[in-house]
Design an enzyme around this catalytic site. Structure first.
Site, PDB file in Angstrom:
ATOM      1  N   ASP A   1      85.136  66.679  60.503  1.00  0.00           N
ATOM      2  CA  ASP A   1      84.366  66.871  61.909  1.00  0.00           C
ATOM      3  C   ASP A   1      82.940  66.899  61.131  1.00  0.00           C
ATOM      4  O   ASP A   1      82.577  67.214  60.149  1.00  0.00           O
ATOM      5  CB  ASP A   1      84.770  68.283  62.081  1.00  0.00           C
ATOM      6  CG  ASP A   1      86.080  68.106  62.953  1.00  0.00           C
ATOM      7  OD1 ASP A   1      86.451  67.120  63.531  1.00  0.00           O
ATOM      8  OD2 ASP A   1      86.705  69.128  63.292  1.00  0.00           O
TER       9      ASP A   1
ATOM     10  N   ARG B   1      84.662  58.641  64.053  1.00  0.00           N
ATOM     11  CA  ARG B   1      84.872  59.277  65.407  1.00  0.00           C
ATOM     12  C   ARG B   1      83.514  59.326  65.924  1.00  0.00           C
ATOM     13  O   ARG B   1      82.843  59.763  65.287  1.00  0.00           O
ATOM     14  CB  ARG B   1      85.578  60.539  65.389  1.00  0.00           C
ATOM     15  CG  ARG B   1      85.476  61.356  66.819  1.00  0.00           C
ATOM     16  CD  ARG B   1      85.826  62.827  66.586  1.00  0.00           C
ATOM     17  NE  ARG B   1      87.193  63.020  65.982  1.00  0.00           N
ATOM     18  CZ  ARG B   1      87.457  64.160  65.631  1.00  0.00           C
ATOM     19  NH1 ARG B   1      86.577  64.926  65.221  1.00  0.00           N
ATOM     20  NH2 ARG B   1      88.516  64.329  64.945  1.00  0.00           N
TER      21      ARG B   1
HETATM   22  P1  FDA Z   1      80.276  65.743  78.644  1.00  0.00           P
HETATM   23  O1  FDA Z   1      79.808  66.840  77.923  1.00  0.00           O
HETATM   24  O2  FDA Z   1      79.267  64.944  79.685  1.00  0.00           O
HETATM   25  O3  FDA Z   1      81.411  65.966  79.589  1.00  0.00           O
HETATM   26  C1  FDA Z   1      82.161  65.148  80.505  1.00  0.00           C
HETATM   27  C2  FDA Z   1      83.183  65.787  81.281  1.00  0.00           C
HETATM   28  O4  FDA Z   1      84.225  66.360  80.641  1.00  0.00           O
HETATM   29  C3  FDA Z   1      82.544  67.252  81.778  1.00  0.00           C
HETATM   30  O5  FDA Z   1      81.807  67.179  82.994  1.00  0.00           O
HETATM   31  C4  FDA Z   1      83.840  68.126  81.968  1.00  0.00           C
HETATM   32  O6  FDA Z   1      84.526  67.696  83.162  1.00  0.00           O
HETATM   33  C5  FDA Z   1      84.818  67.826  81.003  1.00  0.00           C
HETATM   34  N1  FDA Z   1      84.379  68.511  79.703  1.00  0.00           N
HETATM   35  C6  FDA Z   1      83.820  68.376  78.620  1.00  0.00           C
HETATM   36  N2  FDA Z   1      84.035  69.261  77.664  1.00  0.00           N
HETATM   37  C7  FDA Z   1      84.786  70.241  78.182  1.00  0.00           C
HETATM   38  C8  FDA Z   1      85.548  71.455  77.967  1.00  0.00           C
HETATM   39  N3  FDA Z   1      85.135  72.047  76.592  1.00  0.00           N
HETATM   40  N4  FDA Z   1      86.119  72.216  78.523  1.00  0.00           N
HETATM   41  C9  FDA Z   1      86.562  71.600  79.803  1.00  0.00           C
HETATM   42  N5  FDA Z   1      86.075  70.562  80.424  1.00  0.00           N
HETATM   43  C10 FDA Z   1      85.385  69.572  79.477  1.00  0.00           C
HETATM   44  N6  FDA Z   1      81.275  67.489  68.300  1.00  0.00           N
HETATM   45  C11 FDA Z   1      80.691  67.701  67.290  1.00  0.00           C
HETATM   46  O7  FDA Z   1      79.530  67.860  66.948  1.00  0.00           O
HETATM   47  N7  FDA Z   1      81.426  67.500  65.913  1.00  0.00           N
HETATM   48  C12 FDA Z   1      82.679  66.990  66.068  1.00  0.00           C
HETATM   49  O8  FDA Z   1      83.234  66.953  64.921  1.00  0.00           O
HETATM   50  C13 FDA Z   1      83.459  66.953  67.076  1.00  0.00           C
HETATM   51  N8  FDA Z   1      84.644  66.480  67.375  1.00  0.00           N
HETATM   52  C14 FDA Z   1      85.327  66.241  68.365  1.00  0.00           C
HETATM   53  C15 FDA Z   1      86.448  65.819  68.650  1.00  0.00           C
HETATM   54  C16 FDA Z   1      86.966  65.219  69.922  1.00  0.00           C
HETATM   55  C17 FDA Z   1      88.420  64.798  69.870  1.00  0.00           C
HETATM   56  C18 FDA Z   1      86.212  65.546  70.978  1.00  0.00           C
HETATM   57  C19 FDA Z   1      86.839  64.856  72.379  1.00  0.00           C
HETATM   58  C20 FDA Z   1      84.946  65.946  70.914  1.00  0.00           C
HETATM   59  C21 FDA Z   1      84.611  66.579  69.703  1.00  0.00           C
HETATM   60  N9  FDA Z   1      83.257  67.111  69.733  1.00  0.00           N
HETATM   61  C22 FDA Z   1      82.759  67.181  68.584  1.00  0.00           C
HETATM   62  C23 FDA Z   1      82.620  67.522  70.955  1.00  0.00           C
HETATM   63  C24 FDA Z   1      81.809  66.473  71.554  1.00  0.00           C
HETATM   64  O9  FDA Z   1      80.615  66.192  70.651  1.00  0.00           O
HETATM   65  C25 FDA Z   1      81.042  66.932  72.982  1.00  0.00           C
HETATM   66  O10 FDA Z   1      80.550  67.808  72.678  1.00  0.00           O
HETATM   67  C26 FDA Z   1      82.381  66.831  73.824  1.00  0.00           C
HETATM   68  O11 FDA Z   1      83.407  66.459  73.799  1.00  0.00           O
HETATM   69  C27 FDA Z   1      81.847  66.944  75.201  1.00  0.00           C
HETATM   70  O12 FDA Z   1      81.233  65.826  75.444  1.00  0.00           O
HETATM   71  P2  FDA Z   1      81.771  64.751  76.339  1.00  0.00           P
HETATM   72  O13 FDA Z   1      81.607  63.351  75.681  1.00  0.00           O
HETATM   73  O14 FDA Z   1      83.194  64.850  76.870  1.00  0.00           O
HETATM   74  O15 FDA Z   1      80.731  64.436  77.745  1.00  0.00           O
END
Ligand code: FDA
Length: 325
Positions: free
Chosen positions: A126, A180
């Site tokens: 991560d 990732r």
């Molecule tokens: P965005 O934040 O724009 O979210 C899009 C939509 O998804 C939101 O409007 C909401 O509906 C939904 N959503 C997003 N997060 C949510 C939550 N926690 N609860 C409920 N609904 C939510 N980051 C990092 O810095 N280091 C890492 O190693 C990782 N590893 C990682 C693994 C995996 C499998 C995922 C999916 C994410 C990560 N992340 C991470 C976190 C990532 O950087 C990011 O902060 C979150 O995924 C939210 O970003 P989105 O791309 O989903 O878009």
């Protein structure tokens, strides 16, 4: 919403633990390995998704704590093997001592990767905040130098440096580069990172494009529909699709327990309907399964780091029917 999020964070310390626990239940697969295994068995059977397991906890304050994470991850690997789960593991290098004693962190992580390699289990580093971006990349490259090729890294679309990092890693690891890509949970300063939604999304798109062009394996980690749509277009343009071998000439051999050059990844409890739609369309979808005693600290920390998440928590409190995995 930013102000609203900060208000929720403000009342968090006085929010009863059971209430935080009730909300966290959706995002955390319990306190023990057994509860994480049950979650995976149930979801795997029902939906056909695969998993990456995270033992909750990150930066430690004494090097002795690192041993807990090493032993707990070893037990996770044993459980994956015993239950024949389609799962790999995600680790945070600071939980192994990276910021306290890098030599011990290297030793611990090398031991874990060696154990995982024996069982053909992949390990993902991560990515944490900017203090450890370079050291995490250095550790990745060092492990590959030691012929531990069962490890890949996370890069964050919001950081300006990410495109350079992708190219360096691809030039060094060639067909073994395995990423990732995510937006990045840590709210970094505007001196080193994009801070606006559209710029971060553009960064995501550019990063994915560069990874795909280099023949790397890509875990596309997002719940954001426009980002998923753009990713699907990019995959289609490369001729990459579900149930079809990766057509890229510069891609490595098909990887065990992986998708055809790519997979989608989502957090447990977030946008289940979107996850199920991608699965129905045949894509490989990996669910991130955090578990552990530190669920309470984890929930607090995530909220403090990114107050926007408070919105999702608040929604769950006032619209309990929305609090489903
Ligand atoms: P965005 O934040 O724009 O979210 C899009 C939509 O998804 C939101 O409007 C909401 O509906 C939904 N959503 C997003 N997060 C949510 C939550 N926690 N609860 C409920 N609904 C939510 N980051 C990092 O810095 N280091 C890492 O190693 C990782 N590893 C990682 C693994 C995996 C499998 C995922 C999916 C994410 C990560 N992340 C991470 C976190 C990532 O950087 C990011 O902060 C979150 O995924 C939210 O970003 P989105 O791309 O989903 O878009």
């Amino acid at each position: 919403m930013g102000m609203f999020g900060r208000m929720v964070v403000g009342v968090l310390p006085i929010m009863p633990r059971f209430m935080v626990g009730w909300v966290a239940k959706r995002y955390v697969a319990g306190k023990t390995i057994d509860s994480a295994v049950s979650t995976m068995l149930e979801m795997g059977k029902k939906e056909g998704c695969c998993f990456t397991v995270d033992v909750l906890g990150e930066e430690i304050s004494s090097i002795e704590e690192a041993d807990f994470f090493l032993q707990e991850y070893i037990r996770v690997i044993d459980a994956i093997v015993e239950h024949q789960l389609d799962a790999n593991i995600s680790i945070k290098p600071t939980a192994f001592g990276l910021l306290i004693d890098p030599d011990i962190a290297y030793k611990n992580i090398q031991e874990l990767l060696t154990k995982a390699a024996k069982h053909d289990i992949f390990v993902r580093f991560d990515m944490e905040d900017h203090r450890v971006t370079q050291t995490t990349i250095d550790m990745l490259l060092k492990m590959h130098e030691l012929e531990l090729n069962n490890v890949g890294i996370v890069l964050q679309a919001r950081l300006f440096r990410t495109l350079d990092d992708i190219q360096t890693i691809c030039d060094t690891l060639d067909v073994n580069a395995d990423f990732r890509i995510c937006k990045g949970i840590y709210l970094e300063s505007s001196e080193i990172a994009h801070t606006e939604y559209h710029r971060i999304n553009n960064g995501f798109s550019e990063a994915l494009e560069l990874m795909l062009k280099n023949g790397s394996y890509c875990g596309i980690a997002t719940h954001d529909k426009p980002v998923i749509k753009d990713s699907l277009i990019q995959l289609r343009n490369m001729g990459m699709m579900p149930d079809k071998p990766d057509p890229r000439k510069n891609a490595g051999p098909n990887r065990k327990m992986k998708g055809p050059g790519y997979e989608f990844q989502m957090l447990l409890g977030v946008r289940g309907e979107l996850r199920r739609r991608l699965l129905k369309d045949g894509h490989k979808v990996r669910v991130y399964i955090p578990f552990g005693e530190k669920w309470y600290e984890y929930s607090h920390r995530r909220l403090r780091e990114n107050p926007d998440i408070a919105w999702h928590v608040t929604k769950a409190l006032f619209m309990p029917w929305s609090n489903r995995r």
